[in-house]
Design a protein around this motif. Structure first.
Motif, PDB file in Angstrom:
ATOM      1  N   GLY A 121       0.757  -1.021   0.119  1.00  0.00           N
ATOM      2  CA  GLY A 121      -0.010  -0.122  -0.061  1.00  0.00           C
ATOM      3  C   GLY A 121       0.953   1.306   0.035  1.00  0.00           C
ATOM      4  O   GLY A 121       2.008   1.057   0.339  1.00  0.00           O
ATOM      5  N   TYR A 122       0.394   2.480  -0.304  1.00  0.00           N
ATOM      6  CA  TYR A 122       1.103   3.621  -0.365  1.00  0.00           C
ATOM      7  C   TYR A 122       0.455   4.499   0.555  1.00  0.00           C
ATOM      8  O   TYR A 122      -0.667   4.772   0.355  1.00  0.00           O
ATOM      9  N   THR A 123       1.152   5.731   1.058  1.00  0.00           N
ATOM     10  CA  THR A 123       0.903   7.079   1.470  1.00  0.00           C
ATOM     11  C   THR A 123       1.543   7.644   0.658  1.00  0.00           C
ATOM     12  O   THR A 123       2.688   7.887   0.042  1.00  0.00           O
ATOM     13  N   VAL A 124       0.611   8.921   0.411  1.00  0.00           N
ATOM     14  CA  VAL A 124       0.898   9.846  -0.616  1.00  0.00           C
ATOM     15  C   VAL A 124       0.618  11.327  -0.129  1.00  0.00           C
ATOM     16  O   VAL A 124      -0.511  11.519   0.665  1.00  0.00           O
ATOM     17  N   TRP A 125       1.622  12.018  -0.067  1.00  0.00           N
ATOM     18  CA  TRP A 125       1.866  13.387   0.402  1.00  0.00           C
ATOM     19  C   TRP A 125       0.537  14.112  -0.180  1.00  0.00           C
ATOM     20  O   TRP A 125       0.357  14.342  -1.344  1.00  0.00           O
ATOM     21  N   ASP A 126      -0.150  14.729   1.040  1.00  0.00           N
ATOM     22  CA  ASP A 126      -1.308  15.552   0.897  1.00  0.00           C
ATOM     23  C   ASP A 126      -0.995  17.033   0.542  1.00  0.00           C
ATOM     24  O   ASP A 126      -0.499  17.661   1.851  1.00  0.00           O
ATOM     25  N   THR A 127      -0.494  17.422  -0.567  1.00  0.00           N
ATOM     26  CA  THR A 127       0.173  18.958  -0.639  1.00  0.00           C
ATOM     27  C   THR A 127      -0.682  20.144  -0.207  1.00  0.00           C
ATOM     28  O   THR A 127      -0.232  20.855   0.103  1.00  0.00           O
TER      29      THR A 127
ATOM     30  N   GLY B 142      14.618  16.668  23.664  1.00  0.00           N
ATOM     31  CA  GLY B 142      14.933  17.889  22.733  1.00  0.00           C
ATOM     32  C   GLY B 142      14.824  17.616  21.224  1.00  0.00           C
ATOM     33  O   GLY B 142      15.376  18.348  20.409  1.00  0.00           O
ATOM     34  N   THR B 143      14.528  16.457  20.678  1.00  0.00           N
ATOM     35  CA  THR B 143      14.393  15.875  19.376  1.00  0.00           C
ATOM     36  C   THR B 143      12.864  16.295  19.101  1.00  0.00           C
ATOM     37  O   THR B 143      11.741  16.558  19.640  1.00  0.00           O
ATOM     38  N   SER B 144      12.742  16.147  17.689  1.00  0.00           N
ATOM     39  CA  SER B 144      11.438  16.318  17.235  1.00  0.00           C
ATOM     40  C   SER B 144      11.285  15.598  15.799  1.00  0.00           C
ATOM     41  O   SER B 144      12.181  15.002  15.392  1.00  0.00           O
ATOM     42  N   ILE B 145       9.938  15.373  15.494  1.00  0.00           N
ATOM     43  CA  ILE B 145       9.551  14.502  14.170  1.00  0.00           C
ATOM     44  C   ILE B 145       9.023  15.519  13.273  1.00  0.00           C
ATOM     45  O   ILE B 145       8.048  16.289  13.427  1.00  0.00           O
ATOM     46  N   LEU B 146       9.133  15.332  12.068  1.00  0.00           N
ATOM     47  CA  LEU B 146       8.650  16.043  10.781  1.00  0.00           C
ATOM     48  C   LEU B 146       7.436  15.109  10.256  1.00  0.00           C
ATOM     49  O   LEU B 146       7.622  13.907   9.919  1.00  0.00           O
ATOM     50  N   TYR B 147       6.196  15.634  10.353  1.00  0.00           N
ATOM     51  CA  TYR B 147       5.285  15.096   9.822  1.00  0.00           C
ATOM     52  C   TYR B 147       4.587  15.432   8.466  1.00  0.00           C
ATOM     53  O   TYR B 147       4.306  16.774   8.276  1.00  0.00           O
ATOM     54  N   ILE B 148       4.124  14.521   7.711  1.00  0.00           N
ATOM     55  CA  ILE B 148       3.679  14.756   6.463  1.00  0.00           C
ATOM     56  C   ILE B 148       2.622  14.179   6.268  1.00  0.00           C
ATOM     57  O   ILE B 148       2.194  13.114   6.037  1.00  0.00           O
ATOM     58  N   PRO B 149       1.510  15.200   6.460  1.00  0.00           N
ATOM     59  CA  PRO B 149       0.145  14.804   6.161  1.00  0.00           C
ATOM     60  C   PRO B 149      -0.105  13.836   4.633  1.00  0.00           C
ATOM     61  O   PRO B 149       0.338  14.126   3.684  1.00  0.00           O
ATOM     62  N   SER B 150      -0.757  12.694   4.888  1.00  0.00           N
ATOM     63  CA  SER B 150      -0.834  11.858   3.707  1.00  0.00           C
ATOM     64  C   SER B 150      -2.274  11.374   3.651  1.00  0.00           C
ATOM     65  O   SER B 150      -3.000  11.273   4.513  1.00  0.00           O
ATOM     66  N   VAL B 151      -2.328  10.662   2.388  1.00  0.00           N
ATOM     67  CA  VAL B 151      -3.384   9.842   2.058  1.00  0.00           C
ATOM     68  C   VAL B 151      -3.013   8.367   2.094  1.00  0.00           C
ATOM     69  O   VAL B 151      -1.797   8.170   2.007  1.00  0.00           O
ATOM     70  N   PHE B 152      -3.875   7.353   2.107  1.00  0.00           N
ATOM     71  CA  PHE B 152      -3.596   5.918   2.381  1.00  0.00           C
ATOM     72  C   PHE B 152      -4.135   5.287   1.212  1.00  0.00           C
ATOM     73  O   PHE B 152      -5.595   5.243   1.314  1.00  0.00           O
ATOM     74  N   ILE B 153      -3.753   4.720   0.146  1.00  0.00           N
ATOM     75  CA  ILE B 153      -4.388   3.907  -0.835  1.00  0.00           C
ATOM     76  C   ILE B 153      -3.715   2.528  -0.882  1.00  0.00           C
ATOM     77  O   ILE B 153      -2.575   2.251  -0.422  1.00  0.00           O
ATOM     78  N   SER B 154      -4.265   1.672  -1.633  1.00  0.00           N
ATOM     79  CA  SER B 154      -3.994   0.314  -1.793  1.00  0.00           C
ATOM     80  C   SER B 154      -2.960   0.238  -3.120  1.00  0.00           C
ATOM     81  O   SER B 154      -2.950   1.225  -3.794  1.00  0.00           O
ATOM     82  N   TYR B 155      -2.521  -0.823  -3.420  1.00  0.00           N
ATOM     83  CA  TYR B 155      -1.692  -1.190  -4.477  1.00  0.00           C
ATOM     84  C   TYR B 155      -2.434  -0.800  -5.872  1.00  0.00           C
ATOM     85  O   TYR B 155      -1.807  -0.211  -6.714  1.00  0.00           O
ATOM     86  N   ASN B 156      -3.810  -1.032  -5.802  1.00  0.00           N
ATOM     87  CA  ASN B 156      -4.596  -0.736  -7.017  1.00  0.00           C
ATOM     88  C   ASN B 156      -5.123   0.593  -7.035  1.00  0.00           C
ATOM     89  O   ASN B 156      -6.075   0.586  -7.998  1.00  0.00           O
ATOM     90  N   GLY B 157      -4.955   1.346  -6.012  1.00  0.00           N
ATOM     91  CA  GLY B 157      -5.407   2.785  -5.858  1.00  0.00           C
ATOM     92  C   GLY B 157      -6.563   2.966  -5.116  1.00  0.00           C
ATOM     93  O   GLY B 157      -7.264   3.859  -5.252  1.00  0.00           O
ATOM     94  N   GLU B 158      -7.187   1.998  -4.543  1.00  0.00           N
ATOM     95  CA  GLU B 158      -8.385   2.068  -3.590  1.00  0.00           C
ATOM     96  C   GLU B 158      -8.186   2.768  -2.379  1.00  0.00           C
ATOM     97  O   GLU B 158      -6.853   2.774  -1.819  1.00  0.00           O
TER      98      GLU B 158
END
Length: 765
Positions: free
Chosen positions: A169-175, A187-203
């Motif tokens: 499956g794929y997560t794709v950046w929601d621009t 003192g660390t941090s994490i970069l969050y990239i809002p995304s959509v989640f789709i299957s191998y076939n695009g569902e």
């Protein structure tokens, strides 16, 4: 020598005492808010500091690259690899400067929560010196890493679209949703990239993909309608984009975390499966808007500060109706961003409460007998010119653009009310809906007396009959003047219509408030369904306008009125101005043909009804397989939720309630025997024993019934039969067991009872 009833507390009861004492004596958490020149920074100074906004991006990208990205946002071009690489490099530099060591594609699977996998910026580069490998550590982040990631799709709910061996499956950046950093440990941090989640076939395998589609289809339908009714000139350019706005009022409970850990039901299911109300709870009506407890205010203040850095515009905080219940509400935003911000709000509330030794409860009904929690969704539509399409202005009867979009919404709710009911259904929300604290299972729309009269007058082709005080400056700013009869107090503006808190879908000035949404669910799904239904209604209105206007370029006022009148008549049955809690409304709704859906399995089936399924597929919000998948996910989740609750209740009764009952019964019997041995009257003990012993037996029998039902449930393979069994058999059996367990809690000696009671859970914050 012997003793009567022991006064020594059991170990489990001692844990209750210790936890209560600790909650009252523990030192409060102190945090240091950022200061500048000796003064605490204002909210505007920290707002959005952890967001990689368009403004931040424009500073860090070459102008041609930023222009390309803006064209992509407007839908004018796709995002090419050089642009993606440049953005990835810029955001990596920005994030690392703020302590980021990892990045994650942040998405919303169909679990009412979010998901994330952290990947390090670390990359190793090998070079060879005289035949020996030399490894150099680098921090890299490429455009391809920004654009997509690959989680295991088989490990998330898919409703049968994916199997265990079909894992890709794929997560794709929601621009359209900005990236941000969350501060982590040390003192660390994490970069969050809002995304959509789709299957191998695009569902779509997530909540956000269908929301994005619904926003696009509503935009298309709305702009097409506007092109038929809006004259275009230099002062009034053509509307190119319509978007939905959303404000989510988040209700929740806060309780002491120590007491929470002693309640297996709260930890496992999110609600209390056992427990009775104390003598005082919410009946004095003194908690709503009361003084926020100091410990709670400290937690909420820290939460608001964290959310401000993430660009979440929290506007309001207050006590809610039930004890230990609270609410926060944001400023309205574009719906896609508002959904992300609501998920962030829930996450930050959870984490900050933990720091203050509190536990936040988002379950719709964590405590029986007091109000539950909802997530009121304030929804509207706005144009790229800044116009709210649901703004009535001072003369709604001649604001034909407003009326067209108003009747479109009413037609959507009329035609697809059962679908909207499916969008807010869950095992947890079933405990809240229709309980005289939340809207019932009948979906209706409230407009208020003034707008109702406007629509009636248009339908009947007569002038508007204004009420007391006539029309004033602005319907939204509201209508008549109230004289408070006190010389030192000013006169105030009174709304033209009262609010109706019993309505599931109420017009509140310049927006609709969808009040039936559950407090713990993601609002993506119900909002996507609403968007789709409204877009379908707008297409109908567009077709009606084209037919009515003939060859005219812009529909005349008469053309618009004909169409408005037609859709007023078509949607009239959905309008109701009275008490939605009343039995009279249940009867009236049945006469109107409006469904009264009280159970989630029945609501979920509405997703697959032909008129709903056809609309969702026609608008492109769901494909056929995706719709079937969502139905099965919701049904499976319902069955699992009810089964988990039943098994938890069985365990608690077997391991905690019944042992306390047996001990108490033994002590009563022992005391009665000893009193009799002294030649004294043991009638009080014997009377209580005779009353108590049968209840313990009944509880044991009811738990036995539950065990048989759960075993039977495990043999049912058909998902519809399973959900019906859970709803019609398992839930009533749980209530029967609870009735006896709650009586035992009320009767047994407090020192023997192992579970924190409602009094302690409500009052020790």
């Amino acid at each position: 020598m012997f003793s009567f009833l022991s006064t020594k507390p059991l170990m489990s009861h001692q844990a209750r005492i210790n936890t209560v004492v600790e909650s009252l004596t523990k030192a409060p958490r102190n945090i240091q808010f950022p200061e500048y020149n000796g003064k605490i920074q204002s909210i505007t100074e920290v707002f959005g500091k952890n967001v990689f906004s368009l403004n931040e991006m424009s500073k860090m990208l070459p102008k041609p690259v930023f222009k390309n990205f803006m064209n992509q946002l407007r839908g004018n071009q796709t995002l090419d690899r050089p642009t993606a690489d440049a953005i990835a490099h810029a955001v990596k530099v920005w994030a690392i400067e703020r302590g980021a060591s990892h990045f994650t594609h942040w998405f919303q699977p169909v679990t009412d929560s979010t998901a994330e996998k952290h990947d390090s910026f670390l990359t190793l580069k090998s070079s060879y010196i005289n035949g020996f490998e030399e490894v150099t550590a680098l921090e890299t982040f490429s455009g391809s890493q920004l654009l997509q990631s690959e989680p295991d799709a088989s490990s998330f709910p898919s409703g049968g679209m994916r199997t265990t061996f079909e894992a890709r499956g794929y997560t794709v950046w929601d621009t359209k949703s900005p990236m941000f950093i969350q501060e982590g440990p040390h003192g660390t941090s994490i970069l969050y990239i809002p995304s959509v989640f789709i299957s191998y076939n695009g569902e779509a395998l997530d909540e956000k993909s269908v929301l994005l589609r619904s926003v696009e289809t509503l935009n298309k339908a709305a702009t097409e309608v506007l092109s038929l009714i809006d004259a275009v000139d230099e002062e009034h350019p053509r509307t190119k984009h319509v978007f939905t706005t959303l404000g989510t009022e988040q209700e929740y409970f806060l309780i002491d975390r120590g007491l929470y850990t002693l309640r297996p039901d709260l930890k496992i299911t999110g609600r209390t499966l056992i427990g009775g109300l104390p003598p005082r709870h919410q009946q004095l009506e003194d908690h709503y808007f009361g003084k926020i407890p100091t410990r709670v205010l400290a937690a909420i203040s820290e939460c608001e500060h964290e959310l401000a850095k993430l660009g979440v515009p929290i506007k309001t905080r207050h006590n809610e109706v039930a004890p230990a219940q609270f609410e926060v509400a944001p400023i309205f935003e574009e719906a896609m961003l508002a959904v992300d911000h609501n998920m962030l709000t829930m996450d930050v509330l959870h984490r900050v409460a933990h720091r203050h030794k509190l536990k936040v409860l988002f379950h719709e009904k964590p405590f029986r007998g007091v109000n539950g929690s909802g997530k009121h969704c304030n929804w509207s539509m706005s144009t790229d010119q800044g116009d709210n399409l649901l703004e009535p202005t001072s003369t709604p009867e001649t604001n034909y653009r407003f009326l067209i979009f108003l009747v479109a919404v009413l037609k959507a709710v009329h035609d697809h009310g059962d679908l909207l009911r499916a969008g807010i259904a869950s095992a947890s929300n079933d405990h809240r809906l229709g309980a005289h604290e939340a809207p019932p299972g009948i979906i209706s729309a409230f407009l208020g007396s003034h707008l109702n009269e406007v629509l009636n007058s248009i339908e009947e082709n007569r002038p508007v009959k204004y009420g007391e005080g006539a029309k004033l400056e602005n319907v939204r700013v509201k209508g008549t003047v109230l004289d408070l009869k006190v010389a030192t107090l000013p006169n105030i503006a009174r709304d033209l219509t009262d609010r109706n808190r019993t309505s599931p879908f109420a017009f509140t000035g310049n927006k609709f408030e969808f009040r039936a949404v559950g407090s713990k669910q993601s609002v993506s799904f119900p909002v996507a369904l609403l968007n789709a239904a409204v877009s379908s209604a707008l297409v109908e209105i567009k077709d009606a306008l084209k037919k009515q206007m003939g060859n005219k370029r812009i529909a005349s006022v008469e053309d618009q009125l004909v169409v408005i009148r037609e859709f007023i008549k078509k949607s009239k049955n959905i309008r109701f101005e009275g008490d939605n809690y009343s039995e009279e409304w249940v009867k009236e709704a049945a006469k109107r043909g409006l469904p009264n859906i009280t159970k989630s399995p029945i609501a979920f089936a509405c997703l697959l009804k032909k008129h709903n399924a056809d609309m969702l597929m026609r608008t492109g919000v769901f494909s056929g397989p995706e719709l079937n998948s969502r139905y099965h996910i919701l049904m499976e989740r319902y069955c699992k939720d009810v089964m988990i609750e039943a098994q938890t209740l069985i365990t608690m009764v077997r391991q905690q309630v019944l042992p306390a009952a047996y001990t108490y019964r033994g002590e009563l019997a022992d005391t009665a025997s000893k009193v009799n041995a002294l030649g004294l009257d043991a009638t009080p003990e014997v009377r209580l024993l005779k009353e108590f012993a049968p209840v313990a037996t009944k509880l044991q029998d009811r738990v036995g019934d539950l065990e048989m039902l759960t075993a039977q449930m495990n043999t049912i393979m058909d998902i519809e039969k399973l959900a019906t069994f859970a709803s019609d058999k398992l839930l009533p059996a749980m209530e029967a067991a609870r009735e006896h367990a709650d009586w035992i809690e009320k009767t047994v000696a407090d020192r023997l009872y192992p579970l924190p009671k409602y009094t302690e859970l409500f009052l020790n914050i």
